[in-house]
Write an enzyme that holds these catalytic residues in place. Structure first.
Site, short mmCIF file in Angstrom:
data_model
loop_
_atom_site.label_atom_id
_atom_site.label_comp_id
_atom_site.label_asym_id
_atom_site.label_seq_id
_atom_site.Cartn_x
_atom_site.Cartn_y
_atom_site.Cartn_z
N PRO A 2 0.86 -1.28 0.05
CA PRO A 2 -0.04 -0.14 0.14
C PRO A 2 0.85 1.26 0.02
CG PRO A 2 -0.23 -1.21 2.10
CD PRO A 2 0.63 -2.05 1.08
N GLU A 3 0.42 2.00 -0.79
CA GLU A 3 0.96 3.62 -0.74
C GLU A 3 0.07 4.54 -0.20
OE1 GLU A 3 3.19 4.63 -4.29
OE2 GLU A 3 3.97 2.65 -4.71
N HIS A 100 -4.20 -15.08 10.06
CA HIS A 100 -3.35 -13.91 10.25
C HIS A 100 -4.08 -12.87 10.54
CE1 HIS A 100 -0.42 -16.38 7.81
NE2 HIS A 100 -1.30 -16.28 6.66
N ARG A 119 2.48 -11.34 6.16
CA ARG A 119 3.89 -11.32 6.14
C ARG A 119 4.36 -10.66 7.28
NH1 ARG A 119 5.66 -9.62 0.30
NH2 ARG A 119 7.77 -10.00 1.28
N ARG A 162 22.20 15.80 -4.84
CA ARG A 162 21.97 14.56 -4.97
C ARG A 162 22.61 14.02 -6.28
NH1 ARG A 162 17.99 11.15 -1.26
NH2 ARG A 162 17.57 12.79 -0.03
#
Ligand code: ZN
Length: 283
Positions: A2-3, A100, A119, A162
């Protein structure tokens, strides 16, 4: 994984079920996720009223009447499942306990929020609401991409030294918080910036154009998530995952969607992550 838009969609889905309501019962089925769960977690949550649900980067912050805030991170595979009574027109039968289902929060009125994470890269913690922004999981996060602190001047300042590729730099959560692989690929495509270009070698005007593009890409995904909450809530009550339509992400070999370009979407690996882009129109 998920973002930001998916996490925001989960927050929006949970808000009507949790905000203003008292936590009636909490079941904690294991001592840890990615990190140990907080001590006496069930006891500290039970009886508290949820004052508000906020989001910081990919964390959901649940402010409680007890003066503590519950931090929730979905990790790679964490899911929030809604079930029980009192969740509007969506009534999901109480599911059989899943293997889970690590934390189950039952609200007054019968709604149940289950944190399921196969996970176990997810995380939960409890900390005092006052000063929660200094929590060790939050304090190094950069500005929110949808907030006012993230602007052309800030971005140019942070990128000017950068040496890394712009794609890799934008994934740095201390530079901007909550942007992930998918939305960085989509934003660079829309801005016409080559993801391989060294971050320091992009003109300020192009960075200035990138900022509103990032905001638009995220806002559109949040909007799509909102429609998914209204129309397509899954039968198991899962929040936050919806049908995306990406322009380049996961579309290796597809024709470039930019009108008149004629290029082909390519996949490369940068810093261990897949990048999707059009070599013809991204410069
Ligand atoms: Zn193209």
């Amino acid at each position: 994984m998920p973002e930001l838009p998916e996490v925001e969609t989960v927050r929006r889905g949970l808000a009507p079920v949790m905000e203003g309501k008292v936590i009636a019962r909490v079941t904690v089925n294991r001592p840890d996720l990615r990190f140990p769960l907080p001590e006496r977690m069930a006891e500290r949550l039970t009886g508290a009223r949820v004052m508000q649900l906020r989001r910081r980067a990919k964390y959901i912050l649940c402010d409680l009447s007890s003066g503590e805030t519950l931090l929730i991170h979905l990790g790679m595979s964490g899911r929030m499942l809604l079930s029980g009574a009192g969740i509007g027109r969506f009534h999901h039968a109480p599911p059989l306990p899943g293997r889970h289902d690590h934390v189950v929060i039952e609200m007054e009125g019968g709604a149940r929020v289950t944190f399921n994470d196969a996970r176990r890269f997810g995380a939960m913690d409890l900390a005092a609401t006052a000063g929660v922004e200094d929590h060790w999981l939050l304090r190094r996060l950069g500005p929110e991409p949808l907030g006012n602190a993230f602007d052309e001047r800030y971005l140019a300042g942070r990128l000017k030294a950068r040496a890394s590729a712009v794609k890799t730099a934008l994934l740095d959560q201390t530079l901007v918080a909550g942007l992930g692989n998918i939305y960085v690929c989509e934003s660079l495509f829309r801005a016409g910036i080559d993801p391989r270009r060294p971050a320091a070698r992009i003109a300020a005007a192009r960075l200035g154009a990138l900022v509103p593009v990032i905001r638009d890409v995220l806002a559109e995904a949040i909007e799509a998530g909102g429609s998914s909450l209204r129309d397509h809530r899954r039968a198991d009550g899962e929040l936050g995952y919806f049908q995306h339509r990406f322009q380049v992400y996961d579309r290796e070999g597809a024709p470039c969607p930019r009108p008149g370009c004629g290029g082909t979407v390519r996949r490369i690996v940068q810093a261990g992550r897949s990048t999707f882009f059009c070599p013809r129109c991204q410069r």
